[in-house]
Design a protein around this motif. Structure first.
Motif, PDB file in Angstrom:
ATOM      1  N   MET A 116       8.270  -5.463  -1.157  1.00 14.94           N
ATOM      2  CA  MET A 116       8.029  -5.364   0.284  1.00 14.94           C
ATOM      3  C   MET A 116       8.648  -4.076   0.819  1.00 14.94           C
ATOM      4  O   MET A 116       9.775  -3.715   0.457  1.00 14.94           O
ATOM      5  N   ARG A 117       7.895  -3.375   1.675  1.00 10.25           N
ATOM      6  CA  ARG A 117       8.404  -2.184   2.353  1.00 10.25           C
ATOM      7  C   ARG A 117       8.139  -2.303   3.847  1.00 10.25           C
ATOM      8  O   ARG A 117       7.155  -2.932   4.261  1.00 10.25           O
ATOM      9  N   VAL A 118       9.024  -1.704   4.630  1.00  7.96           N
ATOM     10  CA  VAL A 118       8.916  -1.762   6.081  1.00  7.96           C
ATOM     11  C   VAL A 118       8.925  -0.348   6.640  1.00  7.96           C
ATOM     12  O   VAL A 118       9.804   0.457   6.304  1.00  7.96           O
ATOM     13  N   LYS A 119       7.958  -0.061   7.480  1.00 11.14           N
ATOM     14  CA  LYS A 119       7.870   1.253   8.117  1.00 11.14           C
ATOM     15  C   LYS A 119       7.963   1.065   9.636  1.00 11.14           C
ATOM     16  O   LYS A 119       7.188   0.314  10.223  1.00 11.14           O
ATOM     17  N   ILE A 120       8.920   1.756  10.260  1.00  8.93           N
ATOM     18  CA  ILE A 120       9.123   1.679  11.707  1.00  8.93           C
ATOM     19  C   ILE A 120       8.807   3.036  12.326  1.00  8.93           C
ATOM     20  O   ILE A 120       9.390   4.050  11.936  1.00  8.93           O
ATOM     21  N   ASN A 121       7.878   3.037  13.268  1.00  7.92           N
ATOM     22  CA  ASN A 121       7.487   4.267  13.948  1.00  7.92           C
ATOM     23  C   ASN A 121       7.102   5.356  12.951  1.00  7.92           C
ATOM     24  O   ASN A 121       7.428   6.538  13.133  1.00  7.92           O
ATOM     25  N   GLY A 122       6.435   4.943  11.881  1.00  3.40           N
ATOM     26  CA  GLY A 122       5.960   5.893  10.880  1.00  3.40           C
ATOM     27  C   GLY A 122       6.992   6.302   9.854  1.00  3.40           C
ATOM     28  O   GLY A 122       6.703   7.134   8.975  1.00  3.40           O
ATOM     29  N   LYS A 123       8.209   5.731   9.928  1.00  5.81           N
ATOM     30  CA  LYS A 123       9.270   6.096   8.992  1.00  5.81           C
ATOM     31  C   LYS A 123       9.761   4.841   8.270  1.00  5.81           C
ATOM     32  O   LYS A 123       9.918   3.789   8.878  1.00  5.81           O
ATOM     33  N   TYR A 124      10.022   4.978   6.970  1.00  6.87           N
ATOM     34  CA  TYR A 124      10.466   3.827   6.193  1.00  6.87           C
ATOM     35  C   TYR A 124      11.915   3.492   6.489  1.00  6.87           C
ATOM     36  O   TYR A 124      12.785   4.366   6.537  1.00  6.87           O
ATOM     37  N   ARG A 171      19.504  -2.250   8.764  1.00  5.37           N
ATOM     38  CA  ARG A 171      20.813  -1.620   8.844  1.00  5.37           C
ATOM     39  C   ARG A 171      20.849  -0.644  10.013  1.00  5.37           C
ATOM     40  O   ARG A 171      19.891   0.069  10.284  1.00  5.37           O
ATOM     41  N   PHE A 172      21.990  -0.629  10.715  1.00  4.57           N
ATOM     42  CA  PHE A 172      22.154   0.294  11.843  1.00  4.57           C
ATOM     43  C   PHE A 172      23.544   0.921  11.799  1.00  4.57           C
ATOM     44  O   PHE A 172      24.554   0.242  11.951  1.00  4.57           O
ATOM     45  N   ASN A 173      23.583   2.223  11.574  1.00  9.32           N
ATOM     46  CA  ASN A 173      24.806   3.014  11.686  1.00  9.32           C
ATOM     47  C   ASN A 173      24.740   3.737  13.026  1.00  9.32           C
ATOM     48  O   ASN A 173      23.900   4.616  13.223  1.00  9.32           O
ATOM     49  N   LYS A 175      19.468   5.503  14.865  1.00 10.51           N
ATOM     50  CA  LYS A 175      19.389   5.379  16.326  1.00 10.51           C
ATOM     51  C   LYS A 175      17.945   5.448  16.815  1.00 10.51           C
ATOM     52  O   LYS A 175      17.534   4.720  17.714  1.00 10.51           O
ATOM     53  N   SER A 176      17.158   6.324  16.202  1.00  9.32           N
ATOM     54  CA  SER A 176      15.766   6.480  16.636  1.00  9.32           C
ATOM     55  C   SER A 176      14.917   5.267  16.296  1.00  9.32           C
ATOM     56  O   SER A 176      13.971   4.938  17.018  1.00  9.32           O
ATOM     57  N   LEU A 177      15.259   4.569  15.196  1.00  8.40           N
ATOM     58  CA  LEU A 177      14.444   3.431  14.757  1.00  8.40           C
ATOM     59  C   LEU A 177      14.680   2.182  15.589  1.00  8.40           C
ATOM     60  O   LEU A 177      13.756   1.377  15.767  1.00  8.40           O
ATOM     61  N   VAL A 178      15.894   1.989  16.097  1.00  8.20           N
ATOM     62  CA  VAL A 178      16.225   0.720  16.752  1.00  8.20           C
ATOM     63  C   VAL A 178      16.508   0.886  18.245  1.00  8.20           C
ATOM     64  O   VAL A 178      17.018  -0.043  18.884  1.00  8.20           O
ATOM     65  N   THR A 199       4.411  -4.611  16.941  1.00 12.09           N
ATOM     66  CA  THR A 199       5.166  -3.838  17.927  1.00 12.09           C
ATOM     67  C   THR A 199       6.528  -4.493  18.107  1.00 12.09           C
ATOM     68  O   THR A 199       6.617  -5.714  18.279  1.00 12.09           O
ATOM     69  N   ILE A 200       7.596  -3.686  18.077  1.00  7.01           N
ATOM     70  CA  ILE A 200       8.952  -4.210  18.251  1.00  7.01           C
ATOM     71  C   ILE A 200       9.222  -4.441  19.728  1.00  7.01           C
ATOM     72  O   ILE A 200       9.078  -3.541  20.550  1.00  7.01           O
TER      73      ILE A 200
END
Length: 339
Positions: free
Chosen positions: A1-9, A34-36, A43-46, A68-69
């Motif tokens: 399984m892979r997840v891509k958010i806003n075009g980025k993995y 994961r969020f650092n 930061k851009s993904l979440v 859509t998130i």
């Protein structure tokens, strides 16, 4: 399984749940990532209220869900937590939103469903797809249809499709899908005790009746004429009766109304099946179930009404909700509990 958010993995994720329903354009998902807080990429993904797109791919790199998130849940503790993201399938925006002011008034005269759907869905950049078996109905003209200021796009489309018995759903890549499932098709899978993790057969007899009657009060056109029809549920052997009153529609609609009431009552019978891995089936597919431990001694036809996928710590599971085909066709069911 892979997840891509806003075009980025996303590089690390867990606790994935995907839920798909037969008659919904807004299936749901949740995933923890994961969020650092000091990492610009994270930061851009979440970032909240970004309404980022999200795609889920299977091990063959085929997209199985596009959404859509909508929600983010952040926590701060001594042990750093993952950020929980949630949302719905891409066309879900059509359930939440009405037409922008600049698009009013919207009155469609002498247009077909294909043209109307492309127009209203396109306002929110949602594409449409029509299955071959609904093209004839979709190309028929509506003399007049009006989308009011308070109508959501989904509610407007639902008014149009319900007139033609067309089901509104969505594709894996995020298009609105117009379909008419074939519940007479050959079963795609046989579920039994050996190939499942667990099974349950849930029956609520309180909501089921042996004889369902519908009465239509006399109309002005046919004063003094009272219409009545009834339908028998062959699953019951005892005397449980219920009467319904048809308050609108034609005088001849009582037969159809009785059949629809039976279809509604049959939703009190459902089978839940859990299997390993992501199963290659879709809502609307016809399957068979046989398991004497849940009182299905013979092979019994069901329709998948909902599928939930769960991926957690490397373990993958599919949970399916099955209902009788007659909940959609309004036909009389077979005596499935005769051993």
């Amino acid at each position: 399984m892979r997840v891509k958010i806003n075009g980025k993995y996303s590089l690390f994720f867990n606790n994935i749940t995907l839920s798909r329903k037969l008659d919904s354009i807004a299936s749901t998902f949740s995933v923890s990532v994961r969020f650092n807080p000091d990492n610009e990429f994270h930061k851009s993904l979440v970032k909240p209220l970004s309404f980022h797109s999200i795609e889920f791919f299977n091990d063959d790199d085929i997209v199985i869900f596009t959404g859509t998130i909508l929600t983010q849940s952040f926590k701060s503790a001594s042990n750093r937590s993952l950020v929980a993201l949630g949302g719905y399938s891409k066309p879900g925006i059509l359930e939440d939103c009405t037409l922008p002011y600049e698009n009013y008034p919207l009155e469609n005269n002498n247009k077909n469903l294909i043209d109307i759907a492309e127009e209203v869905c396109g306002i929110y950049s949602i594409k449409t797809v029509f299955d071959n078996n609904v093209l004839n109905e979709a190309e028929r003209i509506y003399e007049k249809s009006v989308l009011s200021p308070t109508d959501t796009i989904k509610s407007y489309l639902n008014k149009l499709t319900s007139q033609r018995n067309i089901v509104l759903g969505h594709t894996a890549d995020g298009k609105v899908q117009f379909s008419k499932p074939n519940f007479k098709s050959k079963p795609k899978f046989l579920f039994n005790k050996e190939n499942s993790i667990s099974m349950s057969n849930d029956v609520n007899g309180q909501g089921v009746h042996g004889i369902i009657g519908v009465i239509r009060q006399p109309s002005i056109k046919n004063a003094g004429v009272q219409s009545y029809d009834s339908v028998i549920n062959p699953l019951l052997n005892n005397n449980r009766n219920i009467m319904k009153v048809l308050s609108n529609g034609e005088d001849t609609d009582t037969s159809k109304a009785a059949a629809n009431e039976l279809a509604t009552e049959l939703k009190n019978i459902s089978v839940n099946v859990s299997v390993k891995d992501i199963i290659d089936l879709n809502p609307g597919d016809v399957v068979e179930v046989q398991n004497k431990e849940i009182y299905l001694y013979n092979k019994t036809i069901f329709v998948i009404s909902e599928i939930n996928y769960t991926i957690n710590n490397g373990k993958t599971q599919s949970d399916l909700k099955l209902v009788l085909p007659e909940t959609f066709t309004s036909e009389q069911p077979k005596k499935i509990f005769d051993a």
